[in-house]
Structures are given as structure tokens and as C-alpha cells.
Design a protein around this motif. Structure first.
Motif, short mmCIF file in Angstrom:
data_model
loop_
_atom_site.label_atom_id
_atom_site.label_comp_id
_atom_site.label_asym_id
_atom_site.label_seq_id
_atom_site.Cartn_x
_atom_site.Cartn_y
_atom_site.Cartn_z
N UNK A 58 20.82 50.26 52.74
CA UNK A 58 19.39 50.25 53.07
C UNK A 58 19.17 51.46 53.97
N UNK A 59 18.35 52.40 53.57
CA UNK A 59 18.24 53.65 54.33
C UNK A 59 17.60 53.43 55.68
N UNK A 60 17.91 54.33 56.58
CA UNK A 60 17.28 54.36 57.89
C UNK A 60 16.44 55.64 57.97
N UNK A 61 15.15 55.46 58.11
CA UNK A 61 14.24 56.60 58.24
C UNK A 61 13.94 56.77 59.72
N UNK A 249 16.85 61.06 57.25
CA UNK A 249 16.99 59.85 56.45
C UNK A 249 18.48 59.61 56.28
N UNK A 250 18.97 58.49 56.80
CA UNK A 250 20.38 58.14 56.63
C UNK A 250 20.48 57.18 55.46
N UNK A 251 20.92 57.68 54.34
CA UNK A 251 20.97 56.85 53.13
C UNK A 251 22.36 56.74 52.55
N UNK B 139 24.27 53.39 57.29
CA UNK B 139 23.45 52.25 57.66
C UNK B 139 24.25 50.94 57.66
N UNK B 140 23.83 50.00 58.46
CA UNK B 140 24.62 48.78 58.60
C UNK B 140 24.48 47.83 57.43
#
Lengths: 732, 154
Positions: A58-61, A249-251, B139-140
Motif C-alpha cells: 500500500x503506497x505511502x504518499x 511516493x513510497x510504493x 510500506x508496512x
């Protein structure tokens, strides 16, 4: 960031008063030869809508658009879809998109695109599914039209717990158009909402310290007590003041520790471990306001020979190759609000050096959206390597510094090199403390890096970093042609939050309750007998004191060989073989009674032959310890053919005789006096019930201690020669 | 004046509940310091480090493997309890029977009980960070069937 973005190298317009080269011209960058696919695609945004796969992160924006910089262009994956066609075969596509972990800021209408066009309508939600349509292919055959080829696996409704979602409805694309299948893009101005360290406000952030703090708390489950909140807040202030921002964006899944270690230096930060607490700290000196300190530095402490332990001072110089001139090429991203970001480069070098390289490239394009950020990082990398010439280690006896110095502090080390002929040379430099180790012995070990200052005491590295100024040139994507926008490019409209709860598919797992461990019980120690023979326990035959290993007692080893094997025995006294005794009986004699006692052990040898192979196994007999006070005896050790045995006895008129006979069936004992006259009444015939047995017999005999009695063994009667067997007499 | 150093150890959880308080300087006696009672347990901490780099080595605490220590350690490592070891410095000429109010805190390191080892006589406790070098990912979360349904194929 898509892989089709253009790259344009731009030289950095730098301050000529410092040591940087100035490049005013814009270099035409290299553009890859378009392949067939690229020729057909007019824009990197004009790609098919991608689906989100099970198992994908689940990406982190994480972003914040402010001062005309920042933000990210998000191309989310779809988890559900719906397709319908009108009576004239115009296709409308619905996509449900996962935006980010956590709640992000509301997206404005001007920031929603399909391909590169502001079209369609949408609803955004959080912690639930956005929109109210049902996924599925609702395409029907329209008379006179070709059936549109729309996907049929359209997904099911999920829960979308803890994530931001968006439902997009495309315009009705006319018959024959396949634009309904194009990717939806969103320009996100505010990413995941968190509590910002800088101003303690909940909202989107572009501060790397906030991102690390969130990751440590949510990804790694680091207890809050192990986070150095003070240093994190100081780092956040530093980033805010110096304009080093993070829009990312960490995807892709990556290791937390590696990610932080890799990225922190690009924010002029380093990880710190202060007494077990994790934090971040600036690599440059900062003022009380959190800005880079370009004024004179006052060291926290002066180390001299009064504190530094002799022999602990060690300098390690940076190698020559590390200090050669080079060009730092920093790649950063000029984020546009309506297109993919333009990937740009900033080159930093010292004036008159490395005109043709070598180039050292650092890619910050994933998170760096400001040229200022890029040039400052480049300047730091260059200046650090240029100015810092060595590292230092030393140990100091405990003193006031033990209580004062913390990692990151600036200290001064002044020691004199005094020689008899070459005079005195002071080693006098400022250092930044990198590591402090305190030992049980009390001494403190310091590891420091050279902190170069100018004649005014100002940090040379800090001065160079602050002197790096960007060109300030912002480019456009130069996208031309007719606009395909339907929605306004200035519309700040935010549609209402429409959503629905997910459907329980029954795929969850009930929570497990761990059992409680109890005490161990049961089990037993067993012997599988595969070790070199199981031991057998000998019997001690002693008619005087039953079971007592005494002079004259007989140690009898029970049989241990299996049926069908040939058995033989060897006896050992204190691990030395007692030659001549091969049977199961061992009569304790004089040699066995020693100072300190002796240990008698026997070993059965069981031999069998099968198929031409002879196998011998061994079975030990449990050793018998004969103490030193086991009595005294006179041994009569015969040879097989000696018939007469002489011995001395004295025991209240009785004689105890122990003997063993292997084969002789009958023995006869007679007594003779010192003149070798037969003593009447001493004839005793002992019938050996079975070969191999031993007796201890009470033979009443009237005698005086001075009489020597001879015992004669005869088979079957006295006078006859006994069989040549091992017969041992022991008399006590 | 004579310089002396003492060590204090406290085991507690993330909520701040304290489970053990030990001191290793005043043998055979419980001492009171900072409003709490510290039980004598012979332990040593091999030294603590503070630095500006990541990947610091774990801090090791060696103690005798008494029933108290072993039970406390096993509970701590199971529950991921935290541990603080504090070094104090004081003038032993001024008193050596009880903690002095003027003793100076040299350093205090806090870590999570992350590992250790023991034999029949001694136990070694490792303090460090639970930031697993392999396991902690960002991501976790990942997309699961419960979260996104069965997913679509476009």
C-alpha cells in the motif's frame, strides 16, 4: 516518476566569489531514440490504467505542495472497475483507486487527469471504499455497433481500512474510442496527514524527520521511549529552516534501516544513537534557531595531554584518491502540477577543477523537488571530501567532559609533538564527535572527524554549503497542442466524500490465543545399547562378608554374550591386563590390594562368524574397587601342573578357602603339617557341581599359627594328577 | 577524593511499568535512590556507546544466572521490555554505603531486551533496537483480499 520522463542537464549558476564553476548555457540533454511504442504514445501519461495486485505494498504518499514546489503526481492502481455503454455505444469506465496509506488531503478537481486531460468526475474517501457503484462489466451489445472489449474481471468490494481511496468515473467515450482504458493521474498537494514535529500540527508534511518518525512508529514498531524526540524535533527545525524537503511516493517495499541510512545524508542528516535512543541530527553546525551556522564555532571542550591517555591518540588520514577533484551531479525533480516531473541535474564543482569530470552522480529525483536542496547537498558532498582530511580516535580519563560532551559536539584537540631536534609542532584541530564509548574502567573513548574552520573559526563546509546558490531556472514540459481538458484547470472544487463499507468475503482468520507453557514432565533416560557393549554387573562372592570386595573374595562376571557366540574374558587391574585369568572369575589377591586401592574391571569378548566375516563385540563388566584395607592374603598361584600348594593360615582354627576351577569336576583338599605328615581329618573332597564355579569353603582345621599346611588338589582323588586347568588357591 | 562509578538497571515496559530495579555497587543490600528501592544483583554492563552512525552494536549486560535474573530476563525478552542502564559517578571518600544525592549521572542508555544467552552460572542480556535489520519494511502494509477484494484484471 515514470520511466519516460525527459532528462535535461542544467548547469548550476553558482556564486563566482566562491570556488564554483558557472555554467550559464543550457545544455541540450540526451533524449533516447523513441521506439515504436513511444512513437505511438504522445505522452508518458497516456498509458493504460494499471490494476493493483494482491500483495503489492500500500503506497505511502508523503508530500506537501507549497511555495510553488513539492507535491507528487500519483498514478494509482485500480482495485475495482465497472464498464457500461450507452445506446450509441459510448463507453463509460469506473475505476476504484487506492491512493495512499493513511488519510491524505482532499484532491481538487483541477488535479485529476485521465491521460493528460482534466476529465471525468470522482469521489474521494478514507478508511472505506469510495463511490457507490458496483464493480462489473455491464456492457451490452448495441445493435449496429461493435461490442467494446472491456475487461470482465472487475474485482469485488474490499474494506480499504486505514487508506485513502478514490472513485473515478470517466466521460462517455464515443463508439470506437478506447480512451476509457487510460490511466488516471492525480496531482497530490498534501500527502499523508501526520503530526508535524516542527509545528505540532496535524496535516501533510514534506519534512523528512516527520517521515522517519512515522516510519519508526508505524513500520518498525520502535517504542516511543526509544525515539530521541528532542533530536527529531531539532532535525525537523533544521530541515524547515534550510529548505530541504521531501516529496515522495513510497510504493516499493524496502528495508527501513537501509532506507533511512541511504536517504538521511541527502537531507544533510545522520542517524544518531544517543544512549540507545534513535534520532536524527544535522551533519552541519546549526544555530539555536536551527539554521546552518556560518559564524565562528566555539568548541565545547578542549582536550589536551591532561585528559588524553598516552598511546591512545590515533589519526587516520583520508586517502589521496578520496580527495581528488570531481564533479557532483545531483539529479532532482522539478514537479509540475499537470504533468510528470521534469528530471533535472545540478552540477557542483570547485572553480578550475574537474572540467571534464570525473562525475559522481547522486539521484535525489524520487524526493527532491527543489534546486536549492539539490545544490546544497551537492556542495556538502564536495566540501566534506575536500576539506575534511582525517579522523581521530583517542581515549580520555574521566573528567568534566564525561558529563558534557554528546555526539555531534565540536571539540578541540591540542597536543604537542615535541622532538629533540625538529622543535615543536602542535596538533591543534577542531573535531566533530562521532561516537562516544564509556567503559567500566571509567575511561571514555572518542571517535571524531576533522571539522575544518577558517581563520575566523567558521566551518568551511558550512560556508561552502551556504554559498551554493541555484540558478533559479524553472522549465516547462513544453507540451503543446489543443487542450483536451473538460474540467477547469483552475477549479479548486472538492467533491463530497461518497463511499460504502466493504464486503466481508470471509477470508479473515480468527485471532489465535497462545497457550501457556507448563512445566516439563515425563520422559526417562534410556540406553539403546548401541554404545560399545552394555555393561554387566559383577557379583562379589564373599562368604565372610557378603558382597564385600575383600582379599579372597571372588568377582564373578555374569555371561553377557548372545547365544551362538564364543565368549572370552580379559581382566584388568587399574587398566593393565592381568594376564592368565580368562574366565569369569577373578579372585581378589595380594596384587589387587594396593595403597590407594585398585580398580578391577573385566571385558567380555563375544565373537561370531557369519558369511566369512568375524565380528567381535565387547561388553564391559562394571568395575569393582578394591580398597587398600581389603585385608591380606597369601596367594598360591599355581601353574597348571603343580599339585602341591603351601600356605599359611591362622583364623581361629578354621580356614577359609576360595578357589575356582574351570573344568575339574572334583577337587580334594588335604592338609599336611610342616613335616609333610598328613594331618588327619583334613581330607576334604569338594565336588565341583559345575565347571566354572567357585567356592568359599569353611574348612575346619585345628592348627597353630606356626604350622604350615599344604593343600593338595587331586582329581579325582588325591595322588592323582589334576587336569591341566587353571586352578587358583587363595587362603586367608 | 576518589572517583567511583556505580551502575543501576531498570526493566520496564513501554507503558512505563517497572518490573525490576537492580544495582551492582552496594553488595548484599537494597539501596534507595531516586525514590525507589534498588536490589543488589551482581551484573556488569560492558560499556555504552553513543554515536552519529546507525548500526550501533548491542549493549551487553552480564549477570549471574540466579532464579531472579533468569526469570526476569525471560519475561523481558518475551514481552519486549525496555531496559535502562545508568552510570553514576561519585566521590567514594564521601561515603560508600549508600547512593549519594550528589552523584552525577554520566550516561543512561535505554534499549529493548532483544536477545541473550546463558549457561548454568551466568547470563548475558543484549540490549538494542527492535528495528530488525531484515524484517522491518516500509510500506508496512500490503494489499490483501480483505483490504481490496479479489482485485481486477485490466
Amino acid at each position: 516518476m515514470t520511466s519516460n520522463s525527459f532528462r535535461i542537464a542544467v548547469g548550476v549558476q553558482l556564486n563566482r566569489q566562491r570556488y564554483y564553476a558557472a555554467q550559464a548555457q543550457i545544455q541540450a540533454g540526451k533524449i533516447a531514440t523513441p521506439n515504436k511504442k513511444q512513437a505511438a504514445v504522445q505522452s508518458p501519461l497516456d498509458v493504460p490504467q494499471r490494476a493493483m495486485e494482491i500483495g503489492a505494498p500500500i503506497p505511502i504518499v508523503f508530500c506537501r505542495y507549497r511555495n510553488n514546489a513539492g507535491g507528487v503526481l500519483l498514478s494509482p492502481g485500480a482495485t475495482e472497475a465497472r464498464f457500461t455503454n450507452s445506446s450509441v455505444n459510448a463507453v463509460t469506465a469506473y475505476y476504484h483507486l487506492v491512493l495512499s496509506e493513511g488519510q491524505i488531503s482532499s484532491i481538487q478537481e483541477k488535479d485529476v487527469f485521465q491521460r493528460y486531460c482534466r476529465v471525468g468526475s470522482y469521489n474521494q474517501s478514507y478508511n472505506r471504499r469510495a463511490g457507490s457503484w458496483s464493480p462489473g462489466n455491464a456492457i451490452v451489445q448495441r445493435a449496429g455497433y461493435t461490442l467494446p472489449e472491456c475487461p470482465r474481471n472487475c474485482g469485488t468490494v474490499g474494506f480499504y481500512t486505514g487508506m485513502s481511496t478514490l472513485s473515478f468515473q470517466s466521460p462517455a467515450y464515443p463508439d470506437g474510442s478506447d480512451l476509457w482504458n487510460r490511466q488516471v493521474h492525480l496531482f497530490v498537494r498534501g500527502g499523508i496527514n501526520i503530526t508535524r514535529l516542527f509545528d505540532n500540527t496535524v496535516g501533510p508534511s514534506d519534512n523528512f524527520a516527520d517521515l522517519v518518525n512515522w516510519i519508526w512508529s508505524n513500520s518498525s514498531r520502535v517504542p516511543s521511549l526509544l525515539i530521541d524526540t528532542s533530536s527529531m524535533q531539532s532535525a525537523a527545525v533544521f530541515l524547515e529552516k534550510t529548505g530541504l524537503t521531501c516529496n515522495v511516493i513510497i510504493s516499493q517495499a524496502q528495508n527501513v534501516a537501509e532506507m533511512i541510512t541511504k536517504l538521511a545524508p541527502y537531507f544533510l542528516l545522520s542517524e544518531s544513537n544517543n544512549n540507545g535512543k534513535k534520532g536524527l541530527r544535522p551533519v552541519l553546525p546549526v544555530t539555536s534557531l536551527g539554521e546552518i551556522n556560518t559564524s565562528a564555532i566555539t568548541p565545547e571542550y578542549l582536550f589536551t595531554e591532561n585528559e588524553i591517555l598516552p598511546g591512545s591518540f590515533a589519526v587516520d588520514y583520508v586517502s589521496y584518491t578520496e580527495r581528488q577533484p570531481f564533479v557532483v551531479q545531483v539529479i532532482w525533480r522539478q514537479q509540475l502540477t499537470d504533468d510528470v516531473g521534469i528530471v533535472r541535474t545540478a552540477e557542483v564543482r570547485y572553480t578550475g577543477t574537474a572540467a571534464n569530470g570525473p562525475y559522481e552522480q547522486h539521484d535525489l529525483s524520487a524526493f527532491c523537488t527543489k534546486e536549492l536542496h539539490a545544490v546544497r547537498v551537492g556542495a556538502y558532498i564536495l566540501a566534506k571530501r575536500y576539506h575534511s582530511s582525517h579522523t581521530l580516535q583517542f581515549r580520555a580519563r574521566p573528567q568534566q567532559h564525561t558529563k558534557v560532551i554528546q555526539p555531534g559536539d565540536i571539540v578541540r584537540v591540542k597536543l604537542a609533538r615535541q622532538t629533540s631536534t625538529a622543535g615543536r609542532l602542535d596538533h591543534d584541530y577542531l573535531y566533530q564527535v562521532e561516537r562516544i564509548s564509556r567503559t567500566l574502567a571509567g575511561e571514555v573513548s572518542y571517535e571524531c572527524s576533522h571539522f575544518p574552520v577558517d581563520s575566523q573559526g567558521r566551518s568551511l563546509i558550512a560556508l561552502d554549503v551556504m554559498a551554493a546558490t541555484p540558478s533559479g531556472t524553472l522549465l516547462t514540459s513544453n507540451r503543446t497542442g489543443l487542450s483536451c481538458d473538460v474540467n477547469s484547470s483552475s477549479s479548486n472544487t472538492i467533491p463530497s466524500d461518497v463511499g460504502q463499507s466493504g464486503t466481508d468475503l470471509g477470508v479473515g482468520i480468527d485471532g489465535l490465543t497462545p497457550g501457556q507453557e507448563g512445566a516439563a514432565s515425563g520422559g526417562e533416560t534410556k540406553d539403546d545399547g548401541l554404545d560399545t557393549g552394555s555393561t554387566v554387573t559383577a557379583t562379589i562372592n564373599n562368604s565372610r562378608n557378603a558382597g564385600v570386595p575383600q582379599a579372597g573374595a571372588v568377582i564373578e562376571a555374569p555371561s553377557a554374550c548372545p547365544v551362538g557366540t564364543t565368549e572370552s574374558m580379559k581382566w584388568y587391574r587399574n587398566d593393565a591386563e592381568v594376564v592368565g585369568i580368562v574366565g569369569r572369575y577373578y579372585v581378589i589377591g595380594t596384587a589387587d590390594i594396593q595403597a590407594g586401592g585398585s580398580t578391577i574391571r573385566g571385558i567380555w569378548y563375544c565373537t561370531s562368524t557369519s558369511g566369512g566375516v568375524t565380528t567381535t563385540t565387547q561388553t564391559p563388566v562394571e568395575p569393582v574397587f578394591v580398597p587398600a584395607n581389603a585385608g591380606s592374603i597369601t596367594d598360591w598361584m599355581p601353574s597348571p601342573r603343580v599339585l602341591y600348594y603351601e600356605g599359611y593360615y591362622a583364623r581361629n582354627g578354621a580356614a577359609y578357602i576360595s578357589f575356582k576351577s574351570i573344568i575339574v569336576p572334583t577337587v580334594r583338599v588335604e592338609g599336611y603339617d610342616a613335616s609333610r605328615n598328613f594331618v588327619a581329618g583334613t581330607q576334604q573332597g569338594f565336588a565341583n557341581p559345575s565347571p566354572g564355579q567357585a567356592w568359599s569353603e569353611l574348612w575346619p582345621l585345628t592348627d597353630t599359627p606356626s604350622v604350615v599346611v599344604t593343600l593338595v588338589v587331586a582329581t579325582p582323588y588325591y595322588g592323582a594328577s589334576p587336569a591341566a586347568e587353571t586352578i587358583e588357591w587363595i587362603r586367608v | 577524593m576518589a572517583r567511583a562509578q556505580s551502575q543501576y538497571l531498570r526493566l520496564f515496559d513501554a507503558a512505563g511499568v517497572t518490573y525490576q530495579r537492580w544495582q551492582s555497587y552496594y553488595p548484599g543490600s537494597n539501596v534507595t535512590y531516586d525514590g525507589a528501592s534498588w536490589f543488589y544483583v551482581p551484573f556488569t554492563c560492558n560499556g555504552i556507546s553513543a554515536g552519529v552512525v546507525s548500526g550501533e552494536a548491542n549493549i551487553s549486560i552480564e549477570a549471574t544466572a540466579t532464579a531472579l535474573v533468569v526469570a526476569a530476563f525471560e519475561q523481558a525478552i518475551t514481552a519486549g521490555q525496555l531496559c535502562t542502564v545508568a552510570f553514576y559517578e561519585f566521590d567514594s571518600d564521601a561515603g560508600n554505603d549508600a547512593p549519594q544525592a550528589t552523584q552525577t549521572l554520566l550516561a543512561a542508555v535505554t534499549g529493548q531486551v532483544v536477545g541473550g544467552g546463558a549457561d548454568l552460572t551466568g547470563i548475558s542480556i543484549q540490549l538494542g533496537s527492535a528495528l530488525a535489520p531484515v524484517g522491518a519494511q516500509v510500506p508496512p502494509r500490503t494489499a490483501t483480499t480483505a483490504l481490496i477484494g479479489v482485485g481486477c484484471k485490466l
